[in-house]
Structures are given as structure tokens and as C-alpha cells.
Design a protein around this motif. Structure first.
Motif, PDB file in Angstrom:
ATOM      1  N   PRO A 249       4.266   5.863  53.683  1.00  0.00           N
ATOM      2  CA  PRO A 249       5.430   5.860  54.542  1.00  0.00           C
ATOM      3  C   PRO A 249       6.815   5.852  54.040  1.00  0.00           C
ATOM      4  O   PRO A 249       6.870   5.564  52.809  1.00  0.00           O
ATOM      5  N   HIS A 250       7.655   6.338  54.802  1.00  0.00           N
ATOM      6  CA  HIS A 250       9.257   6.541  54.444  1.00  0.00           C
ATOM      7  C   HIS A 250       9.641   4.872  54.846  1.00  0.00           C
ATOM      8  O   HIS A 250       9.654   4.737  55.990  1.00  0.00           O
ATOM      9  N   MET A 251       9.590   3.881  53.857  1.00  0.00           N
ATOM     10  CA  MET A 251      10.144   2.683  54.117  1.00  0.00           C
ATOM     11  C   MET A 251      11.367   2.269  53.422  1.00  0.00           C
ATOM     12  O   MET A 251      11.442   2.221  52.169  1.00  0.00           O
ATOM     13  N   GLY A 252      12.341   2.168  54.104  1.00  0.00           N
ATOM     14  CA  GLY A 252      13.569   1.445  53.473  1.00  0.00           C
ATOM     15  C   GLY A 252      15.024   2.068  54.039  1.00  0.00           C
ATOM     16  O   GLY A 252      14.693   2.476  54.860  1.00  0.00           O
ATOM     17  N   TRP A 253      15.991   2.090  53.206  1.00  0.00           N
ATOM     18  CA  TRP A 253      17.154   2.529  53.692  1.00  0.00           C
ATOM     19  C   TRP A 253      17.637   3.996  53.468  1.00  0.00           C
ATOM     20  O   TRP A 253      17.098   4.448  52.495  1.00  0.00           O
ATOM     21  N   ASN A 254      18.255   4.725  54.177  1.00  0.00           N
ATOM     22  CA  ASN A 254      18.365   6.157  54.240  1.00  0.00           C
ATOM     23  C   ASN A 254      19.692   6.385  55.017  1.00  0.00           C
ATOM     24  O   ASN A 254      20.047   5.446  56.016  1.00  0.00           O
ATOM     25  N   THR A 255      20.135   7.593  54.576  1.00  0.00           N
ATOM     26  CA  THR A 255      21.727   7.863  55.245  1.00  0.00           C
ATOM     27  C   THR A 255      21.078   8.876  56.246  1.00  0.00           C
ATOM     28  O   THR A 255      20.024   9.448  56.517  1.00  0.00           O
ATOM     29  N   VAL A 256      22.080   9.157  57.055  1.00  0.00           N
ATOM     30  CA  VAL A 256      21.744  10.296  58.253  1.00  0.00           C
ATOM     31  C   VAL A 256      23.141  11.513  58.337  1.00  0.00           C
ATOM     32  O   VAL A 256      24.044  11.060  57.760  1.00  0.00           O
ATOM     33  N   ASP A 257      22.537  12.275  58.832  1.00  0.00           N
ATOM     34  CA  ASP A 257      23.542  13.495  58.886  1.00  0.00           C
ATOM     35  C   ASP A 257      23.850  13.644  60.342  1.00  0.00           C
ATOM     36  O   ASP A 257      23.277  14.484  61.029  1.00  0.00           O
ATOM     37  N   ALA A 258      24.911  13.069  60.893  1.00  0.00           N
ATOM     38  CA  ALA A 258      25.159  13.174  62.104  1.00  0.00           C
ATOM     39  C   ALA A 258      26.555  13.904  62.472  1.00  0.00           C
ATOM     40  O   ALA A 258      27.272  14.469  61.784  1.00  0.00           O
ATOM     41  N   PRO A 259      26.371  14.613  63.759  1.00  0.00           N
ATOM     42  CA  PRO A 259      27.313  15.468  64.356  1.00  0.00           C
ATOM     43  C   PRO A 259      28.638  14.899  64.370  1.00  0.00           C
ATOM     44  O   PRO A 259      28.807  13.780  64.628  1.00  0.00           O
ATOM     45  N   GLU A 260      29.909  15.731  64.173  1.00  0.00           N
ATOM     46  CA  GLU A 260      31.142  15.092  64.236  1.00  0.00           C
ATOM     47  C   GLU A 260      31.552  14.322  65.380  1.00  0.00           C
ATOM     48  O   GLU A 260      32.053  13.272  65.425  1.00  0.00           O
ATOM     49  N   ASP A 261      30.922  14.657  66.300  1.00  0.00           N
ATOM     50  CA  ASP A 261      31.455  14.336  68.018  1.00  0.00           C
ATOM     51  C   ASP A 261      30.447  13.236  68.507  1.00  0.00           C
ATOM     52  O   ASP A 261      30.405  13.112  69.563  1.00  0.00           O
ATOM     53  N   SER A 262      29.423  12.809  67.241  1.00  0.00           N
ATOM     54  CA  SER A 262      28.677  11.944  68.040  1.00  0.00           C
ATOM     55  C   SER A 262      29.238  10.603  68.398  1.00  0.00           C
ATOM     56  O   SER A 262      29.868   9.925  68.033  1.00  0.00           O
ATOM     57  N   GLN A 263      28.742  10.199  69.817  1.00  0.00           N
ATOM     58  CA  GLN A 263      29.152   8.742  70.197  1.00  0.00           C
ATOM     59  C   GLN A 263      28.332   7.739  69.667  1.00  0.00           C
ATOM     60  O   GLN A 263      28.897   6.732  69.258  1.00  0.00           O
ATOM     61  N   LEU A 264      27.074   7.740  69.096  1.00  0.00           N
ATOM     62  CA  LEU A 264      26.152   6.992  68.785  1.00  0.00           C
ATOM     63  C   LEU A 264      26.667   6.543  67.322  1.00  0.00           C
ATOM     64  O   LEU A 264      26.590   5.178  67.171  1.00  0.00           O
ATOM     65  N   PHE A 265      27.235   7.292  66.555  1.00  0.00           N
ATOM     66  CA  PHE A 265      27.647   6.970  65.298  1.00  0.00           C
ATOM     67  C   PHE A 265      29.261   6.690  65.009  1.00  0.00           C
ATOM     68  O   PHE A 265      29.676   7.064  64.038  1.00  0.00           O
ATOM     69  N   ALA A 266      29.917   6.789  66.234  1.00  0.00           N
ATOM     70  CA  ALA A 266      31.016   6.594  66.250  1.00  0.00           C
ATOM     71  C   ALA A 266      31.682   5.492  65.491  1.00  0.00           C
ATOM     72  O   ALA A 266      31.063   4.367  65.540  1.00  0.00           O
ATOM     73  N   GLY A 267      32.696   5.601  64.340  1.00  0.00           N
ATOM     74  CA  GLY A 267      33.308   4.523  63.874  1.00  0.00           C
ATOM     75  C   GLY A 267      32.384   4.050  62.558  1.00  0.00           C
ATOM     76  O   GLY A 267      32.780   3.043  61.704  1.00  0.00           O
TER      77      GLY A 267
END
Length: 226
Positions: free
Chosen positions: A133-151
Motif C-alpha cells: 500500500p501507499h502508506m506514509g506522508w505525501n504532498t497534494v496538487d490542489a487548485p488555487e481556489d480550493s477552500q479545503l486547502f486554504a492557508g
């Protein structure tokens, strides 16, 4: 990570904490989710009670284990009906890990296909990577106007534990009045969907409740929209 600010309350008034129900259908780290949501400022209850789940400001649907088993547990607890009713009324729902996967049309595990909730088209299939499995820490590529990843910084890392994912986003918006869903991607071997913001329905493949300060900020962002 950037901190959040709050507007001072008017003297003599109190600010109501948002009520969030963690839906308890037998699959998911409900206690970890409860603690994380409480730290993020919510009034949290773990329950499968219909009225409480329907009337909460937000419903969080966790999930661990096999797609098929989670769907059976959710159906037995009437969770599928509660999710559909909440979304029909524009009431926020958030899925985590397998709680996100079951929102898609189907899951395919060991050659067996199981119907999901079909809130989004697409199939949950085995990860296409050298290490599973994919187990551990990873980054994400979020849209610029994402509210979920704001800040949150672009290099923030989140905690993943999964062997299956959605590799293709196939939802097409044909109504010009509807907003295009915001889809966040991560890569483990082949890119896969790691989060979705679609009106009242949000979800993450990773575990925000296990993702330290970044996960806490993300849950705070969700609670702030309720």
C-alpha cells in the motif's frame, strides 16, 4: 502553514460551535476523527442516529478496510440514505479514505466489482505503483481556489494509508449554472484523486485527523464553511 484569524464576537453574545456528527457504521477511526474535529473547534458526536446525523451542521463519514465491507456496513446503518438526503438539501458531508472511495460509482477489489453511492462517476481500482500500500506522508496538487486547502503551503504533507484509488476524474458538468468540482491530485506511481470539493460534498483520500498541523487546518477550513 498559515494560521487562521477570527472575528471578535459582539459583547454579550456567544458564537455557537458547529455541530458535527461522525457517522458510526463500524468502519473508521471514529475516535481519532472526533478528537481532531473537537480540536478544530467543532461540537462533535459519534453516532448513527438518523435525526442527529440529519440535523448536524456537518456529517463526517470515515472509512477503513475493504470497499465492499464498508458499503455493506453503511447500508445496514442507513448511511447511504442519510448521505443522499443531506446532499439533496445542500447539507455538508465529508468523506475520509474509504469514506471518500464509496462516494464513487464502483469499487473493484480482487476482480470483484461493488456498487458505490454513485455521487461521482468513476471506479476505485488498485494503485498502479511499485510499492503498495501507499502508506506514509505525501504532498497534494490542489487548485488555487480550493477552500479545503486554504492557508496551507503547497509543500504541506498529509498521511495516506490505502491500496486503491481513483485514477481518472470523469464527471462532466453540462449545466452552465453549476460550478466545476475542484479536484486535488497526488502521485504514487500513477496520479490519483486525493481530494474533491463539489458543492456540499467534500472528501479526502488521506487522513486529515492523522496529518498533524496541516490536517488540523484542513478540518478547520471545512468547519468554517458549515
Amino acid at each position: 502553514m498559515t494560521g487562521t484569524t477570527s472575528t471578535p464576537a459582539t459583547p454579550g453574545t456567544t458564537t455557537r460551535r458547529k455541530k458535527v456528527v461522525v457517522f458510526d457504521y463500524g468502519f473508521g477511526n471514529v475516535r481519532s476523527a472526533e478528537r481532531a474535529l473537537a480540536r478544530a473547534g467543532a461540537d462533535v458526536e459519534i453516532t448513527r442516529d438518523y435525526d442527529k446525523a440529519m440535523n448536524a451542521d456537518g456529517l463526517l463519514v470515515p472509512g477503513v478496510g475493504a470497499f465492499d465491507a464498508c458499503m455493506k456496513g453503511l447500508t445496514q446503518a442507513r448511511g447511504h440514505w442519510i448521505i443522499d438526503r443531506r446532499l439533496s438539501g445542500g447539507r455538508p458531508v465529508m468523506g475520509i479514505c474509504v469514506g471518500m472511495q464509496i462516494l464513487f460509482a464502483r469499487g473493484i477489489e480482487h476482480g470483484v466489482e461493488t456498487e458505490g453511492l454513485d455521487e461521482w462517476p468513476g471506479s476505485v481500482e488498485p494503485l498502479q505503483a511499485g510499492i503498495v500500500p501507499h502508506m506514509g506522508w505525501n504532498t497534494v496538487d490542489a487548485p488555487e481556489d480550493s477552500q479545503l486547502f486554504a492557508g496551507l503551503d503547497a509543500d504541506a504533507r498529509y498521511y495516506f494509508v490505502h491500496s486503491y484509488a481513483v485514477h481518472d476524474w470523469t464527471l462532466e458538468i453540462t449545466n452552465a449554472a453549476m460550478r466545476e468540482p475542484l479536484v486535488t491530485w497526488s502521485t504514487h506511481g500513477k496520479p490519483f484523486v486525493s481530494a474533491v470539493e463539489n458543492g456540499a460534498l467534500w472528501a479526502t483520500q488521506f487522513h486529515p485527523e492523522k496529518s498533524g498541523d496541516a490536517g488540523a487546518q484542513l478540518l478547520t477550513n471545512w468547519i468554517g464553511t458549515l
